[in-house]
Design a protein around this motif. Structure first.
Motif, PDB file in Angstrom:
ATOM      1  N   GLY A 840       0.815  -1.217   0.000  1.00  0.00           N
ATOM      2  CA  GLY A 840       0.000   0.000   0.000  1.00  0.00           C
ATOM      3  C   GLY A 840       0.841   1.255   0.000  1.00  0.00           C
ATOM      4  N   ASP A 841       1.897   1.269   0.834  1.00  0.00           N
ATOM      5  CA  ASP A 841       2.794   2.426   0.847  1.00  0.00           C
ATOM      6  C   ASP A 841       3.473   2.603  -0.508  1.00  0.00           C
ATOM      7  OD1 ASP A 841       2.087   2.791   3.467  1.00  0.00           O
ATOM      8  OD2 ASP A 841       3.946   1.962   4.303  1.00  0.00           O
ATOM      9  N   ALA A 842       3.905   1.480  -1.105  1.00  0.00           N
ATOM     10  CA  ALA A 842       4.545   1.544  -2.428  1.00  0.00           C
ATOM     11  C   ALA A 842       3.577   2.093  -3.466  1.00  0.00           C
ATOM     12  CB  ALA A 842       5.052   0.166  -2.842  1.00  0.00           C
ATOM     13  N   LEU A 843       2.309   1.674  -3.390  1.00  0.00           N
ATOM     14  CA  LEU A 843       1.308   2.141  -4.350  1.00  0.00           C
ATOM     15  C   LEU A 843       1.072   3.643  -4.201  1.00  0.00           C
ATOM     16  CD1 LEU A 843      -0.744   1.538  -6.541  1.00  0.00           C
ATOM     17  CD2 LEU A 843      -2.385   0.909  -4.758  1.00  0.00           C
ATOM     18  N   THR A 844       1.019   4.117  -2.954  1.00  0.00           N
ATOM     19  CA  THR A 844       0.838   5.559  -2.731  1.00  0.00           C
ATOM     20  C   THR A 844       1.981   6.347  -3.361  1.00  0.00           C
ATOM     21  OG1 THR A 844      -0.336   5.138  -0.653  1.00  0.00           O
ATOM     22  CG2 THR A 844       0.612   7.336  -0.966  1.00  0.00           C
ATOM     23  N   LEU A 845       3.207   5.873  -3.147  1.00  0.00           N
ATOM     24  CA  LEU A 845       4.363   6.562  -3.725  1.00  0.00           C
ATOM     25  C   LEU A 845       4.363   6.459  -5.241  1.00  0.00           C
ATOM     26  CD1 LEU A 845       7.014   5.367  -1.132  1.00  0.00           C
ATOM     27  CD2 LEU A 845       6.316   7.736  -1.513  1.00  0.00           C
ATOM     28  N   ALA A 846       3.992   5.290  -5.766  1.00  0.00           N
ATOM     29  CA  ALA A 846       3.937   5.116  -7.227  1.00  0.00           C
ATOM     30  C   ALA A 846       2.931   6.072  -7.841  1.00  0.00           C
ATOM     31  CB  ALA A 846       3.591   3.669  -7.567  1.00  0.00           C
ATOM     32  N   ASP A 847       1.800   6.291  -7.163  1.00  0.00           N
ATOM     33  CA  ASP A 847       0.820   7.271  -7.648  1.00  0.00           C
ATOM     34  C   ASP A 847       1.418   8.677  -7.647  1.00  0.00           C
ATOM     35  OD1 ASP A 847      -1.148   5.394  -8.052  1.00  0.00           O
ATOM     36  OD2 ASP A 847      -2.013   5.608  -6.050  1.00  0.00           O
ATOM     37  N   GLN A 848       2.192   8.996  -6.613  1.00  0.00           N
ATOM     38  CA  GLN A 848       2.735  10.348  -6.485  1.00  0.00           C
ATOM     39  C   GLN A 848       3.791  10.654  -7.535  1.00  0.00           C
ATOM     40  OE1 GLN A 848       4.179  10.505  -2.463  1.00  0.00           O
ATOM     41  NE2 GLN A 848       2.118  10.554  -1.538  1.00  0.00           N
ATOM     42  N   VAL A 849       4.669   9.686  -7.800  1.00  0.00           N
ATOM     43  CA  VAL A 849       5.795   9.956  -8.711  1.00  0.00           C
ATOM     44  C   VAL A 849       5.501   9.538 -10.142  1.00  0.00           C
ATOM     45  CG1 VAL A 849       7.450   9.756  -6.841  1.00  0.00           C
ATOM     46  CG2 VAL A 849       6.934   7.742  -8.205  1.00  0.00           C
ATOM     47  N   GLY A 850       4.386   8.839 -10.354  1.00  0.00           N
ATOM     48  CA  GLY A 850       4.026   8.470 -11.717  1.00  0.00           C
ATOM     49  C   GLY A 850       4.745   7.241 -12.228  1.00  0.00           C
ATOM     50  N   LEU A 851       4.369   6.085 -11.694  1.00  0.00           N
ATOM     51  CA  LEU A 851       4.916   4.802 -12.156  1.00  0.00           C
ATOM     52  C   LEU A 851       3.748   3.902 -12.552  1.00  0.00           C
ATOM     53  CD1 LEU A 851       7.663   4.151  -9.445  1.00  0.00           C
ATOM     54  CD2 LEU A 851       8.026   4.837 -11.815  1.00  0.00           C
ATOM     55  N   PRO A 852       3.130   4.163 -13.710  1.00  0.00           N
ATOM     56  CA  PRO A 852       1.911   3.422 -14.071  1.00  0.00           C
ATOM     57  C   PRO A 852       2.079   1.906 -14.122  1.00  0.00           C
ATOM     58  CG  PRO A 852       2.190   5.348 -15.475  1.00  0.00           C
ATOM     59  CD  PRO A 852       3.451   5.208 -14.683  1.00  0.00           C
ATOM     60  N   PRO A 853       3.159   1.363 -14.730  1.00  0.00           N
ATOM     61  CA  PRO A 853       3.253  -0.109 -14.736  1.00  0.00           C
ATOM     62  C   PRO A 853       3.295  -0.695 -13.326  1.00  0.00           C
ATOM     63  CG  PRO A 853       4.786   0.846 -16.321  1.00  0.00           C
ATOM     64  CD  PRO A 853       4.256   1.974 -15.496  1.00  0.00           C
ATOM     65  N   MET A 854       4.003  -0.028 -12.419  1.00  0.00           N
ATOM     66  CA  MET A 854       4.051  -0.521 -11.051  1.00  0.00           C
ATOM     67  C   MET A 854       2.675  -0.400 -10.392  1.00  0.00           C
ATOM     68  SD  MET A 854       6.358   0.688  -7.803  1.00  0.00           S
ATOM     69  CE  MET A 854       7.834  -0.148  -8.341  1.00  0.00           C
ATOM     70  N   ARG A 855       1.956   0.685 -10.661  1.00  0.00           N
ATOM     71  CA  ARG A 855       0.617   0.833 -10.106  1.00  0.00           C
ATOM     72  C   ARG A 855      -0.265  -0.330 -10.516  1.00  0.00           C
ATOM     73  NH1 ARG A 855      -2.217   4.966 -12.314  1.00  0.00           N
ATOM     74  NH2 ARG A 855      -3.788   4.713 -10.680  1.00  0.00           N
ATOM     75  N   ALA A 856      -0.211  -0.685 -11.798  1.00  0.00           N
ATOM     76  CA  ALA A 856      -1.045  -1.789 -12.275  1.00  0.00           C
ATOM     77  C   ALA A 856      -0.702  -3.081 -11.551  1.00  0.00           C
ATOM     78  CB  ALA A 856      -0.881  -1.947 -13.787  1.00  0.00           C
ATOM     79  N   GLN A 857       0.594  -3.369 -11.443  1.00  0.00           N
ATOM     80  CA  GLN A 857       1.008  -4.621 -10.817  1.00  0.00           C
ATOM     81  C   GLN A 857       0.681  -4.636  -9.324  1.00  0.00           C
ATOM     82  OE1 GLN A 857       2.204  -7.261 -12.525  1.00  0.00           O
ATOM     83  NE2 GLN A 857       1.916  -8.348 -10.609  1.00  0.00           N
ATOM     84  N   LEU A 858       0.937  -3.521  -8.638  1.00  0.00           N
ATOM     85  CA  LEU A 858       0.661  -3.470  -7.207  1.00  0.00           C
ATOM     86  C   LEU A 858      -0.825  -3.598  -6.930  1.00  0.00           C
ATOM     87  CD1 LEU A 858       3.175  -0.691  -6.092  1.00  0.00           C
ATOM     88  CD2 LEU A 858       3.196  -3.086  -5.369  1.00  0.00           C
ATOM     89  N   ARG A 859      -1.667  -2.969  -7.767  1.00  0.00           N
ATOM     90  CA  ARG A 859      -3.110  -3.106  -7.572  1.00  0.00           C
ATOM     91  C   ARG A 859      -3.533  -4.564  -7.640  1.00  0.00           C
ATOM     92  NH1 ARG A 859      -6.252   0.467  -5.329  1.00  0.00           N
ATOM     93  NH2 ARG A 859      -8.017   0.150  -6.733  1.00  0.00           N
ATOM     94  N   SER A 860      -3.031  -5.282  -8.633  1.00  0.00           N
ATOM     95  CA  SER A 860      -3.427  -6.689  -8.761  1.00  0.00           C
ATOM     96  C   SER A 860      -2.885  -7.516  -7.594  1.00  0.00           C
ATOM     97  CB  SER A 860      -2.949  -7.260 -10.096  1.00  0.00           C
ATOM     98  OG  SER A 860      -1.544  -7.333 -10.144  1.00  0.00           O
ATOM     99  N   SER A 861      -1.667  -7.230  -7.147  1.00  0.00           N
ATOM    100  CA  SER A 861      -1.092  -7.980  -6.031  1.00  0.00           C
ATOM    101  C   SER A 861      -1.855  -7.709  -4.743  1.00  0.00           C
ATOM    102  CB  SER A 861       0.387  -7.604  -5.857  1.00  0.00           C
ATOM    103  OG  SER A 861       1.133  -7.937  -6.997  1.00  0.00           O
ATOM    104  N   ILE A 862      -2.180  -6.435  -4.505  1.00  0.00           N
ATOM    105  CA  ILE A 862      -2.942  -6.081  -3.309  1.00  0.00           C
ATOM    106  C   ILE A 862      -4.309  -6.747  -3.341  1.00  0.00           C
ATOM    107  CG2 ILE A 862      -4.127  -4.157  -2.170  1.00  0.00           C
ATOM    108  CD1 ILE A 862      -1.686  -2.419  -2.937  1.00  0.00           C
ATOM    109  N   GLY A 863      -4.930  -6.735  -4.511  1.00  0.00           N
ATOM    110  CA  GLY A 863      -6.237  -7.382  -4.622  1.00  0.00           C
ATOM    111  C   GLY A 863      -6.186  -8.848  -4.271  1.00  0.00           C
TER     112      GLY A 863
END
Length: 1019
Positions: A840-863
């Protein structure tokens, strides 16, 4: 049990992310030339067109043997559902009979509930009498099939149709493809083609046509994917047997119907190229490049890029049959006394002999010290009796400060032919005319030693007829008409030892064989150096060979030791180097700073700071100071300095240039390697872990990477040496950026030792320099390697240190990367609370700095983790959101990876049909983008789902295909998992022999892994 699935750097499961190059289902089976065409194996019908070829290993979970009670019946699902009795089609009663039969065949030998039949036949709004209508349809089917209740059984609230393996065309199809693969692997290519043809001939149209259920649609999509792959296989066979026109016609149609399939374009380009349509082949590539860019924002895959590069350079590897012949070798001859201790070079001697006796002009070339003059003398003596009218010798002094003038050389020749100074012509051309007249009608051999260039030799050539000329030179003479170059290299080790024994004394060599081997190795197997070493031994009888060995091992004094009398290796080298143009001399000296590896030619440019250095490279090659070794798999010519020349060049660089100048040259070179490595890296699929770039200067060489995998493959050892070189020069910023640029390749090839070594060297360099940014990035990569190797304590330590450094630096991008890695560690350790917090912390930071591929992967992993915690509905929405992001990005690779995660979620929810649909979509994408490694993971998951359904016929081929990919690429864990699941499934179905073989292999693989899981089930 096997280690739990974890997220890796590219979003795949950690223990799944170890594979390499693509494999085809049937790799290049050849037709036997009988011309029999496609076998007519469709029951009751003619063989179909090539449009209906297929390739899926599908079938039904069947009991062994034909005990169905209807031996004359056969069923077809590879097209509209149909039944044959013998060769005649069986007429089914009007109504819903075909749909009911299709559904029963889709689930052959398994119970199908009446509710499923009602939904298939009438959809969501069935009539009130649907149950009675189902019973009537089943009764009609039994009557049409002539089958009793033991064949179409009533089982509880449903029905089961018993079908033997050879009664269903999809099962026959699967069996034929398995046989084709087996016979191909055994080397019987003709039979493999026959089996494949029999399999594809079964197709009559879309599979399960008219059956509109989710399960049927999933099966239909999967079969369609295999059908297209089979068409590609058959087109490839046509190319292999030279039927380029037939292949091009079929592939052109496929390219129109399926414009995104890259293998179709690849084969079409090859077919057009072989049909002498190079421009059309290039146009095919440009068409799909534009299509992918416009529609998907993507580039063509690595294989297609490689074929394009091969077409552009007319690579002989694309030819059907390589008929390239090496140019005829050439051999010289001379008038000085023969060399008594001449050793080796027999192939070159024979070649020169053949050229001289065949009326050709041999030019013996080679680096300084390779023995050109000695070989010429030996060759001249061998053919001397064939030239009774004279054997002339001239030293042209080509390597001296003042090569001899042709007019003076002609005068010397004319004197030898009896012309006195009193009648000697004054002009050059008059002397040349008189020289030709004197040789007319005579058989004379002329040896021209140490030529400076073609201009010095051209006027000395005799008229055509009975004369012969043999030339030696340190330089290639491509502009000398009719010249046939014979290149000399160093001696093989055995010949080198023989030469040392002949010069230094055989008895001494026999007493100290290890020392003698070391001496010739330290001499670089160079004939001149070995001759000098032998002469020093001969003149120092009290020395042991160990004394000379020890003196030669000191590289700083090695060249000084290789001197005796007027023989001097260093002086010999100097004669060649001083003739170089200034830029070539600078490049030669600076190349001495590099290692012993072969190098691509573009390295010369950054070394001397010139973007166009082709002329410099050519000058070094023509002077035989730089040897062209071969052309690598990436299409790069590769070059190498002889070991002693490299030692000489390094010393010369230190003498000519300051440390600052040398450091700048190395820095430019490493900047060029970094630019190319990043270029190759960016041709991979979008990376999850995108670090904040460093401050290194990039240097763009005059070379572009076309195929990143091939490029990294050929440069693998060189890149490690580049990291070491940068560390030696204290270039810590370049070193860590280089090490990180290699990670996608190391990940792709599972090169964990290379990954560790490069990061260890770079980490030592950055720590010594106090480079916190480099340390943080490298520790994140080190942590990822530890995760791959199940070294979780070490991974946690590295990632926590990386996180601390990134937070101190205020680098939120890097902080997100470290947190994502820690999330993986905690998830493997089954600490889902900590894993979710880090993710969750990684996803928040990825949203802030703009890392779309990581956002996609983290969302699926968190889910998926939330689902494991019992948050089912919300979890599915989170995974779906990750899938949405990937699709919006146009990141097809990430989309396919998340579809695999979604399939796990669907399977855990009990929806196997939806799980299979997700996996088929994932497999299709991976096949289209040519990612065999990830396709194998999808096949593994498909096989596991079918194994859970106790469906051996569908699970077996998928698991075997995946296991084969894992085996070839050294992924023992995943191979073991596939074989264990398959073996246990075979045990349940009574296939004991197959089960034992697969379980034994799985047990052996598990025993090589740590920690060792429980032993697989045995009988």
């Amino acid at each position: 049990m096997p280690a739990p699935t974890t997220t890796a750097a590219n979003g795949n499961a950690v223990h799944n992310d170890r594979a390499a190059l693509p494999m085809r289902l049937i790799a290049s089976p050849l037709r036997n030339g009988s011309g029999s065409g496609v076998p007519r194996t469709v029951p009751g019908g003619a063989a179909p067109s090539r449009k209906s070829h297929g390739k899926s290993l599908v079938g039904v979970p069947l009991a062994a043997g034909r005990d169905s009670g209807m031996p004359d019946l056969r069923f077809g699902v590879l097209g509209p559902v149909i039944v044959w009795r013998g060769s005649e089609a069986v007429g089914l009663r009007p109504g819903k009979s075909s749909q009911v039969l299709g559904l029963l065949l889709l689930h052959a030998n398994n119970r199908v509930d009446r509710d499923q039949i009602i939904e298939c036949a009438w959809g969501p709004k069935p009539p009130r009498s649907a149950l009675n209508l189902v019973q009537k349809c089943v009764g009609d089917l039994r009557r049409s099939l002539g089958a009793d209740g033991g064949v179409l059984e009533t089982v509880g609230s449903g029905y089961r149709l018993r079908v033997a393996p050879d009664q269903l065309d999809s099962a026959v199809f699967a069996q034929s493809l398995t046989q084709a693969r087996t016979t191909r692997n055994d080397g019987d290519l003709a039979t493999a083609w026959e089996r494949l043809s029999q399999a594809v001939a079964l197709w009559r149209g879309p599979a399960f046509s008219g059956i509109d259920t989710p399960a049927a649609e999933t099966e239909r999509i999967r079969l369609e994917e295999y059908r297209l792959a089979a068409l590609e296989d058959l087109a490839e066979l046509d190319l292999l047997r030279g039927e380029h026109g037939l292949a091009v016609a079929e592939l052109s149609r496929l390219a129109i119907e399926h414009p995104y399939r890259e293998r179709v374009r690849e084969l079409l380009m090859i077919g057009l190229y072989r049909g002498e349509r190079q421009a059309d082949a290039i146009a095919v590539y440009e068409d799909i490049r534009r299509l992918l860019a416009d529609e998907l924002g993507a580039n063509p895959g690595h294989r297609l890029q490689r074929v394009h590069a091969q077409v552009l350079r007319a690579d002989p590897a694309l030819d059907l049959v390589s008929a390239i012949r090496e140019p005829e070798a050439h051999q010289p001859r001379q008038l000085p006394p023969d060399i008594a201790d001449f050793t080796g070079q027999e192939a070159a001697l024979s070649a020169v002999h053949d050229l001289l006796t065949g009326g050709q002009l041999p030019v013996v070339v080679g680096a300084p010290g390779t023995g050109k003059s000695m070989l010429a003398v030996r060759a001249a003596h061998r053919v001397g009796e064939l030239f009774p009218d004279g054997q002339l010798y001239l030293d042209l002094a080509g390597t001296s400060a003042a090569p001899r003038d042709p007019a003076a050389l002609l005068a010397e020749l004319l004197r030898a032919l009896g012309v006195t100074d009193a009648v000697m012509p004054d002009s050059l051309h008059e002397r040349a005319g008189l020289y030709r007249s004197r040789l007319a009608g005579r058989r004379v051999l002329l040896l021209l030693d140490d030529a400076a260039g073609a201009g010095q030799v051209r006027l000395l050539l005799p008229p055509s007829g009975g004369c012969a000329v043999l030339v030696t030179s340190r330089r290639w003479l491509p502009d000398l008409e009719g010249a046939h170059h014979v290149e000399l290299d160093v001696l093989p080790p055995a010949d080198a030892r023989t030469l040392l024994a002949r010069v230094g004394g055989a008895h001494r060599i026999e007493r100290e064989p290890e020392a003698s081997d070391a001496i010739v190795r330290l001499c670089g197997y160079l004939p001149l150096a070995i001759r000098i070493a032998g002469a020093r031994l001969a003149s120092r009888g009290a020395w042991t060979l160990g004394v000379l060995r020890e003196r030669l091992e000191d590289e700083s004094r090695r060249l000084a030791e290789l001197r005796v009398g007027d023989l001097d290796v260093r002086a010999s080298f100097q004669l060649s180097v001083r003739q170089l143009p200034e830029a070539a001399g600078r490049a030669f000296r600076l190349m001495g700073l590099l290692g012993a590896e072969t190098l691509p030619g573009w390295v010369v440019g950054p070394l001397i700071g010139e973007h166009d250095a082709e002329d410099v490279l050519d000058a070094l090659v023509d002077a035989n100071l730089l040897r062209l070794v071969d052309t690598d798999a990436a299409g790069q010519p590769r070059y190498r300095l002889h070991d002693l020349l490299r030692t000489y060049a390094a010393r010369a660089a230190a003498d000519h240039y300051s440390e600052t100048e040398r450091r700048a040259a190395v820095q430019r070179l490493l900047g060029a390697w970094l630019a190319l490595a990043e270029q190759a890296r960016d041709l991979f699929h979008p990376a999850l872990f995108q670090h904040t770039p460093g401050r290194s200067d990039r240097w763009q060489p005059g070379y572009a990477v076309a195929d990143p995998v091939s490029w990294f493959d050929v440069e693998r050892a060189t890149l490690l040496r580049v990291v070491e070189l940068g560390a030696e020069w204290g270039l810590d910023e370049l070193v860590w950026e280089l090490a990180l640029a290699f990670v996608p390749y190391y990940d792709h090839r599972s090169l964990y030792q290379d990954w560790r070594r490069s990061h260890r060297i770079a980490l030592e360099s950055t720590r010594a320099a106090g480079n916190a940014h480099g340390q943080a990035a490298l520790l994140q990569g080190v942590g990822q390697v530890h995760i791959y190797l199940d070294e979780l304590d070490e991974a946690r330590t590295a990632l926590e240190e990386s996180l601390r450094l990134y937070r101190d630096l205020g680098d939120r991008r890097g902080e997100a990367l470290a947190l994502a890695g820690l999330s993986t560690v905690w998830r493997v350790l089954e600490r889902n609370d900590l894993a979710l917090r880090c993710a969750g912390d990684a996803l928040t930071l990825a949203d802030q700095v703009g890392l779309p591929p990581m956002r996609a992967q983290l969302r699926s992993s968190i889910g998926f983790m939330r689902f494991q915690q019992g948050h089912g509905c919300h979890a599915g929405a989170v995974i779906a959101d990750g899938l949405r992001i990937a699709r919006e990005l146009g990141d097809r690779h990430r989309e396919a990876v998340i579809l695999r995660t979604m399939s796990q979620y669907r399977q855990h929810c009990g929806d196997n049909t939806e799980a299979l649909r997700c996996l088929v979509q994932s497999l299709t994408i991976f096949n289209e983008i040519g990612d065999e490694r990830c396709a194998a993971y999808a096949e593994q998951r498909i096989g596991s789902v079918y194994a859970e359904l106790d469906d051996l016929t569908r699970a077996g081929p998928a698991l075997e295909t995946a296991a084969g990919v894992f085996r070839r690429n050294g992924d023992r864990r995943n191979e073991a998992e596939c074989l264990q699941v398959l073996g246990e499934l075979e045990l349940r179905h009574g296939a004991a022999d197959h089960a034992d073989r697969h379980l034994d292999r799985a047990r052996h693989l598990w025993q090589t892994l740590e920690p060792v899981p429980p032993a697989p089930v045995t009988r």
